[in-house]
Design a protein around this motif. Structure first.
Motif, PDB file in Angstrom:
ATOM      1  N   VAL A  67       0.856  -1.201   0.000  1.00 49.11           N
ATOM      2  CA  VAL A  67       0.000   0.000   0.000  1.00 49.11           C
ATOM      3  C   VAL A  67       0.890   1.248   0.000  1.00 49.11           C
ATOM      4  O   VAL A  67       1.862   1.327   0.749  1.00 49.11           O
ATOM      5  CB  VAL A  67      -0.937   0.001   1.242  1.00 49.11           C
ATOM      6  N   GLY A  68       0.558   2.200  -0.890  1.00 45.77           N
ATOM      7  CA  GLY A  68       1.301   3.471  -0.926  1.00 45.77           C
ATOM      8  C   GLY A  68       2.575   3.443  -1.744  1.00 45.77           C
ATOM      9  O   GLY A  68       3.315   4.418  -1.798  1.00 45.77           O
ATOM     10  N   SER A  69       2.854   2.321  -2.412  1.00 47.17           N
ATOM     11  CA  SER A  69       4.122   2.243  -3.150  1.00 47.17           C
ATOM     12  C   SER A  69       4.041   2.961  -4.493  1.00 47.17           C
ATOM     13  O   SER A  69       2.972   3.161  -5.053  1.00 47.17           O
ATOM     14  CB  SER A  69       4.561   0.784  -3.326  1.00 47.17           C
ATOM     15  N   GLU A  70       5.218   3.344  -4.973  1.00 43.69           N
ATOM     16  CA  GLU A  70       5.343   3.983  -6.287  1.00 43.69           C
ATOM     17  C   GLU A  70       5.091   2.928  -7.368  1.00 43.69           C
ATOM     18  O   GLU A  70       5.162   1.743  -7.090  1.00 43.69           O
ATOM     19  CB  GLU A  70       6.752   4.566  -6.436  1.00 43.69           C
ATOM     20  N   PRO A  71       4.780   3.292  -8.588  1.00 40.35           N
ATOM     21  CA  PRO A  71       4.698   4.651  -9.129  1.00 40.35           C
ATOM     22  C   PRO A  71       3.340   5.339  -8.919  1.00 40.35           C
ATOM     23  O   PRO A  71       3.220   6.516  -9.223  1.00 40.35           O
ATOM     24  CB  PRO A  71       4.936   4.424 -10.629  1.00 40.35           C
ATOM     25  N   ASN A  72       2.352   4.633  -8.383  1.00 42.91           N
ATOM     26  CA  ASN A  72       1.027   5.247  -8.173  1.00 42.91           C
ATOM     27  C   ASN A  72       0.583   5.039  -6.726  1.00 42.91           C
ATOM     28  O   ASN A  72      -0.262   4.190  -6.437  1.00 42.91           O
ATOM     29  CB  ASN A  72      -0.009   4.613  -9.119  1.00 42.91           C
ATOM     30  N   PRO A  73       1.155   5.843  -5.791  1.00 44.37           N
ATOM     31  CA  PRO A  73       0.902   5.591  -4.371  1.00 44.37           C
ATOM     32  C   PRO A  73      -0.574   5.640  -3.970  1.00 44.37           C
ATOM     33  O   PRO A  73      -0.975   4.997  -3.010  1.00 44.37           O
ATOM     34  CB  PRO A  73       1.714   6.672  -3.651  1.00 44.37           C
ATOM     35  N   ALA A  74      -1.391   6.369  -4.745  1.00 41.10           N
ATOM     36  CA  ALA A  74      -2.815   6.482  -4.385  1.00 41.10           C
ATOM     37  C   ALA A  74      -3.616   5.239  -4.777  1.00 41.10           C
ATOM     38  O   ALA A  74      -4.727   5.023  -4.272  1.00 41.10           O
ATOM     39  CB  ALA A  74      -3.420   7.717  -5.052  1.00 41.10           C
ATOM     40  N   SER A  75      -3.060   4.399  -5.670  1.00 42.86           N
ATOM     41  CA  SER A  75      -3.792   3.200  -6.101  1.00 42.86           C
ATOM     42  C   SER A  75      -3.579   2.070  -5.103  1.00 42.86           C
ATOM     43  O   SER A  75      -2.447   1.724  -4.784  1.00 42.86           O
ATOM     44  CB  SER A  75      -3.286   2.742  -7.473  1.00 42.86           C
TER      45      SER A  75
END
Length: 375
Positions: free
Chosen positions: A121-129
């Motif tokens: 949860v919260g990882s790059e490249p799309n932390p909001a997904s």
């Protein structure tokens, strides 16, 4: 696995016989195994990636399967340095890689990947997904999201098909779909992560439905003769002792719908290729899969290393090169058709040339340092 080399060792010739897959002829039986390298900032593979793969092509690797490259879905990746397989910049980078490999006389497939709930949860490249999975739970049983809806499943299936079409368009010679190691497709296979009661869950055959739809959609996108490889494993990255199919009968049940959907080759991931898959038979996983489906299989797992590969991470060990006698004997008996080499080839781009010329004493010792550079 002993590391000596004897004068009465079996011939290396079985490794250097051609193999036909669909409309493609591979010059030999050695495959570069897919290995995540995380050297593609913002998902874009650069010149260094093209050079890395072409270096192996120049040294007679029969088939290169790229590192996992993620499909166009916001939660497909958990690492901003893992390459994308979508978007103009990333696809241009891959087209240059293909060109470099072809110029060096090589054959290359991308590995198409979605990490599912293995993503933090919260990882790059799309932390909001948020991470996604069949039931929104991790392998440890932690709930991180709601189960994927049918609509969302269909969008992911389409994203795989689009990636397959792009692979063909930019000149790749085939594709590999990553269905192993506890990532998204495998999360549908696995009863621990797939608790669904609709058409995508239930018994072992029903749990293959998501993969079947992906394979069929990819097949439709690329046509009948374009090679499709499916990578499968019993083990998960979170559980090395896991068994998806505990018996040959269950394995046959699992493989039948996947084979019928259009898989040309099964890439059977194990930690140690020499270990039997089931009691009462010496066959490894690739051996059983070939026997049960009649389709070519790729064996993999610590080929050419004296230590099995996971100890290289957990204990930071190196590994000296291992004797290939047992591998050659199994290949000669046609237990499997292709041999994927990972860490040994990472350490030494000339590994195939040296094996062909039987310069075994020149095979360098694997060092964990090789994982930290792109050469």
């Amino acid at each position: 696995m002993n590391t000596s080399t004897h004068s009465n060792s079996p011939s290396v010739e079985p490794l250097f016989e051609p193999l036909r897959i669909g409309s493609l002829t591979l010059p030999n039986r050695i495959v570069m195994a897919p290995m995540t390298r995380s050297f593609s900032p913002n998902g874009v593979p650069g010149e260094n990636v093209a050079e890395y793969y072409s270096r192996r092509a120049k040294n007679q690797v029969g088939l290169i399967i790229t590192e996992g490259t993620v499909i166009d879905h916001p939660a497909a990746s958990g690492d901003a340095n893992v390459p994308y397989f979508y978007g103009e910049a990333a696809l241009k980078g891959w087209a240059k890689t293909v060109e470099a490999v072809h110029q060096a006389g090589g054959i290359i497939f991308p590995q198409l990947w979605h990490v599912g709930t293995e993503r933090k949860v919260g990882s790059e490249p799309n932390p909001a997904s948020l991470p996604v999975g069949p039931s929104g739970v991790t392998a440890q049983g932690e709930k991180v999201n709601e189960p994927l809806s049918i609509t969302e499943i269909q969008l992911i299936v389409e994203a795989y098909a689009t990636a397959a079409a792009e692979a063909k368009r930019i000149g790749f010679d085939g594709i590999e779909i990553h269905g192993a190691h506890g990532y998204l497709i495998d999360q549908f296979f696995w009863e621990g992560t797939n608790k669904r009661t609709d058409e995508y869950g239930g018994d072992m055959i029903k749990r293959t439905r998501f993969a079947v739809e992906i394979i069929e959609a990819c097949r439709k996108a690329v046509g009948p003769d374009y090679p499709i490889v499916l990578r499968i494993s019993q083990w998960k990255s979170t559980d090395y002792t896991a068994k998806l199919a505990a018996t040959p009968e269950l394995l046959a049940e699992f493989l039948a719908p996947l084979s019928a959907a259009g898989v040309d080759v099964f890439h059977c991931s194990t930690r140690r290729f020499w270990e039997p898959e089931f009691e009462g038979s010496d066959l490894n996983l690739a051996g059983w899969v070939k026997k049960l489906t009649g389709k070519p299989s790729i064996t993999v797992g610590s080929v050419g290393l004296s230590n099995e590969f996971t100890s290289l991470f957990t204990e930071g060990k190196g590994a000296s090169h291992a004797n290939l006698d047992e591998l050659l004997e199994r290949l000669e008996k046609q237990e499997f058709d292709l041999v994927a080499v990972g860490r040994a080839l990472l350490n030494d781009p000339e590994w195939v040339t040296k094996v062909r010329e039987q310069r075994f004493n020149e095979l360098g010792e694997f060092q964990a340092e090789s994982l930290r550079k792109l050469y």
